[in-house]
Design a protein around this motif. Structure first.
Motif, PDB file in Angstrom:
ATOM      1  N   ARG A   1      -8.123  12.794  -4.378  1.00  0.00           N
ATOM      2  CA  ARG A   1      -7.775  11.293  -5.048  1.00  0.00           C
ATOM      3  C   ARG A   1      -8.586  10.306  -3.364  1.00  0.00           C
ATOM      4  N   ILE A   2      -9.209   8.869  -4.419  1.00  0.00           N
ATOM      5  CA  ILE A   2      -9.525   8.181  -3.577  1.00  0.00           C
ATOM      6  C   ILE A   2      -9.296   6.726  -3.611  1.00  0.00           C
ATOM      7  N   LEU A   3      -8.577   6.099  -2.784  1.00  0.00           N
ATOM      8  CA  LEU A   3      -7.971   5.620  -2.775  1.00  0.00           C
ATOM      9  C   LEU A   3      -8.590   4.182  -2.139  1.00  0.00           C
ATOM     10  N   ASP A   4      -8.342   2.828  -2.502  1.00  0.00           N
ATOM     11  CA  ASP A   4      -8.264   1.594  -1.426  1.00  0.00           C
ATOM     12  C   ASP A   4      -7.293   1.347  -1.398  1.00  0.00           C
ATOM     13  N   LYS A   5      -6.674   0.412  -0.217  1.00  0.00           N
ATOM     14  CA  LYS A   5      -5.999  -0.278   0.331  1.00  0.00           C
ATOM     15  C   LYS A   5      -4.726  -1.041  -0.785  1.00  0.00           C
ATOM     16  N   ARG A   6      -4.858  -1.333  -1.535  1.00  0.00           N
ATOM     17  CA  ARG A   6      -3.910  -1.899  -2.789  1.00  0.00           C
ATOM     18  C   ARG A   6      -3.347  -0.488  -3.597  1.00  0.00           C
ATOM     19  N   GLN A   7      -3.978   0.500  -3.890  1.00  0.00           N
ATOM     20  CA  GLN A   7      -3.897   1.379  -4.867  1.00  0.00           C
ATOM     21  C   GLN A   7      -2.963   2.396  -3.573  1.00  0.00           C
ATOM     22  N   LEU A   8      -3.385   2.231  -1.997  1.00  0.00           N
ATOM     23  CA  LEU A   8      -1.527   3.232  -1.619  1.00  0.00           C
ATOM     24  C   LEU A   8      -0.491   2.086  -1.001  1.00  0.00           C
TER      25      LEU A   8
ATOM     26  N   GLY B   1      12.370   0.212  -2.581  1.00  0.00           N
ATOM     27  CA  GLY B   1      12.719  -0.485  -1.872  1.00  0.00           C
ATOM     28  C   GLY B   1      12.072  -0.833  -0.362  1.00  0.00           C
ATOM     29  N   SER B   2      10.998  -0.524  -1.000  1.00  0.00           N
ATOM     30  CA  SER B   2      10.060  -0.217   0.344  1.00  0.00           C
ATOM     31  C   SER B   2       9.052  -2.160   0.206  1.00  0.00           C
ATOM     32  N   SER B   3      10.384  -2.848   1.070  1.00  0.00           N
ATOM     33  CA  SER B   3       9.412  -4.476   2.077  1.00  0.00           C
ATOM     34  C   SER B   3       7.746  -4.429   1.850  1.00  0.00           C
ATOM     35  N   TYR B   4       7.678  -3.698   2.476  1.00  0.00           N
ATOM     36  CA  TYR B   4       6.653  -3.958   4.052  1.00  0.00           C
ATOM     37  C   TYR B   4       5.779  -3.251   2.709  1.00  0.00           C
ATOM     38  N   ALA B   5       5.349  -2.629   1.481  1.00  0.00           N
ATOM     39  CA  ALA B   5       4.795  -2.453   0.801  1.00  0.00           C
ATOM     40  C   ALA B   5       3.906  -3.636  -0.627  1.00  0.00           C
ATOM     41  N   TYR B   6       5.522  -3.781  -0.957  1.00  0.00           N
ATOM     42  CA  TYR B   6       5.653  -5.047  -1.858  1.00  0.00           C
ATOM     43  C   TYR B   6       4.816  -6.275  -0.511  1.00  0.00           C
ATOM     44  N   ILE B   7       5.494  -7.095   0.374  1.00  0.00           N
ATOM     45  CA  ILE B   7       4.494  -8.189   1.030  1.00  0.00           C
ATOM     46  C   ILE B   7       3.108  -6.986   1.762  1.00  0.00           C
ATOM     47  N   ASN B   8       2.605  -5.924   1.754  1.00  0.00           N
ATOM     48  CA  ASN B   8       1.672  -5.276   1.793  1.00  0.00           C
ATOM     49  C   ASN B   8       0.155  -5.532   0.875  1.00  0.00           C
ATOM     50  N   LEU B   9       1.007  -5.777   0.007  1.00  0.00           N
ATOM     51  CA  LEU B   9       0.208  -5.878  -1.826  1.00  0.00           C
ATOM     52  C   LEU B   9       0.234  -7.070  -2.065  1.00  0.00           C
ATOM     53  N   GLY B  10       0.978  -7.601  -1.991  1.00  0.00           N
ATOM     54  CA  GLY B  10       1.003  -9.089  -2.236  1.00  0.00           C
ATOM     55  C   GLY B  10      -0.309  -9.984  -1.115  1.00  0.00           C
ATOM     56  N   LEU B  11      -0.243  -9.422   0.387  1.00  0.00           N
ATOM     57  CA  LEU B  11      -1.257  -9.777   0.804  1.00  0.00           C
ATOM     58  C   LEU B  11      -2.476 -10.021   1.070  1.00  0.00           C
TER      59      LEU B  11
ATOM     60  N   ASN C   1       1.381   2.629   5.692  1.00  0.00           N
ATOM     61  CA  ASN C   1       0.195   2.863   6.982  1.00  0.00           C
ATOM     62  C   ASN C   1      -0.566   2.728   6.828  1.00  0.00           C
ATOM     63  N   LEU C   2      -1.237   3.933   6.040  1.00  0.00           N
ATOM     64  CA  LEU C   2      -2.639   4.037   5.741  1.00  0.00           C
ATOM     65  C   LEU C   2      -3.309   2.576   5.429  1.00  0.00           C
ATOM     66  N   GLY C   3      -2.837   2.127   4.017  1.00  0.00           N
ATOM     67  CA  GLY C   3      -3.078   0.987   3.764  1.00  0.00           C
ATOM     68  C   GLY C   3      -3.287  -0.005   4.335  1.00  0.00           C
ATOM     69  N   PHE C   4      -2.117  -0.534   5.020  1.00  0.00           N
ATOM     70  CA  PHE C   4      -2.759  -1.430   6.162  1.00  0.00           C
ATOM     71  C   PHE C   4      -3.514  -0.987   7.852  1.00  0.00           C
ATOM     72  N   GLU C   5      -3.864   0.394   7.511  1.00  0.00           N
ATOM     73  CA  GLU C   5      -5.372   0.759   8.478  1.00  0.00           C
ATOM     74  C   GLU C   5      -6.842   0.762   8.114  1.00  0.00           C
ATOM     75  N   LEU C   6      -7.107   0.817   6.527  1.00  0.00           N
ATOM     76  CA  LEU C   6      -7.655   0.468   5.029  1.00  0.00           C
ATOM     77  C   LEU C   6      -8.522  -1.693   5.657  1.00  0.00           C
ATOM     78  N   SER C   7      -9.456  -1.768   6.014  1.00  0.00           N
ATOM     79  CA  SER C   7     -10.043  -2.919   5.722  1.00  0.00           C
ATOM     80  C   SER C   7     -10.621  -3.250   3.913  1.00  0.00           C
ATOM     81  N   ALA C   8     -10.575  -4.560   4.059  1.00  0.00           N
ATOM     82  CA  ALA C   8     -10.700  -4.402   2.097  1.00  0.00           C
ATOM     83  C   ALA C   8     -12.055  -4.137   2.186  1.00  0.00           C
ATOM     84  N   GLY C   9     -11.971  -2.804   0.985  1.00  0.00           N
ATOM     85  CA  GLY C   9     -12.838  -2.589   0.172  1.00  0.00           C
ATOM     86  C   GLY C   9     -13.368  -1.721   1.095  1.00  0.00           C
ATOM     87  N   GLU C  10     -12.260  -1.046   2.010  1.00  0.00           N
ATOM     88  CA  GLU C  10     -12.405   0.477   2.312  1.00  0.00           C
ATOM     89  C   GLU C  10     -11.512   1.718   1.578  1.00  0.00           C
TER      90      GLU C  10
END
Length: 144
Positions: A39-46, A56-66, A22-31
């Motif tokens: 640790r300082i993480l971007d959305k992909r790293q999150l 088994g987190s389908s949402y994480a795979y989907i969001n990383l793919g997107l 959910n934190l990754g989902f809230e971040l903009s690209a590059g944020e």
């Protein structure tokens, strides 16, 4: 704000997949965001952290793919290197209905293509064939 609440949730439970996702989902690209452990993480790293915490987190795979661009790949914590298609297939294995709902009208990679790719990757899993049937219009055929 929401981002800080997710950071606080991760401080309380560093293995809480949904908090990272959910934190990754809230971040903009590059944020980026700094966690309590420094640790300082971007959305992909999150999203990768979310998968590390729960394979088994389908949402994480989907969001990383997107979050990936065309042709890009990402290395998971277990060493596998996956592109967007394979991330979607992993999401399918976790929760077929979720990924198909998300991608149903996606022009780049739609729900039928996910089912076909899942069949190619895992030809002995019946659910991929069944879900492909659900995605086809009456009289529509596909070549596998």
């Amino acid at each position: 704000d929401k981002k800080q609440l997710y950071v606080d949730a991760i401080r309380c439970d560093a293995d809480h997949s949904l908090a990272y996702n959910n934190l990754g989902f809230e971040l903009s690209a590059g944020e980026t965001v700094q966690l309590h452990d420094g640790r300082i993480l971007d959305k992909r790293q999150l999203f990768l952290e979310a998968i590390r915490c729960d394979l088994g987190s389908s949402y994480a795979y989907i969001n990383l793919g997107l979050a990936l661009g065309g042709g890009e790949t990402v290395q998971l914590h277990d060493g596998r290197v996956l592109d967007k298609k394979r991330l979607y297939v992993e999401a399918f294995r976790c929760d077929p209905d979720n990924i198909l709902r998300v991608l149903r009208n996606n022009a780049e990679f739609n729900s039928k293509q996910v089912c076909i790719e899942a069949i190619r990757c895992y030809p002995n899993e019946a659910i991929a064939y069944l879900k492909l049937c659900d995605e086809l219009a009456a009289g529509e055929t596909v070549k596998l």
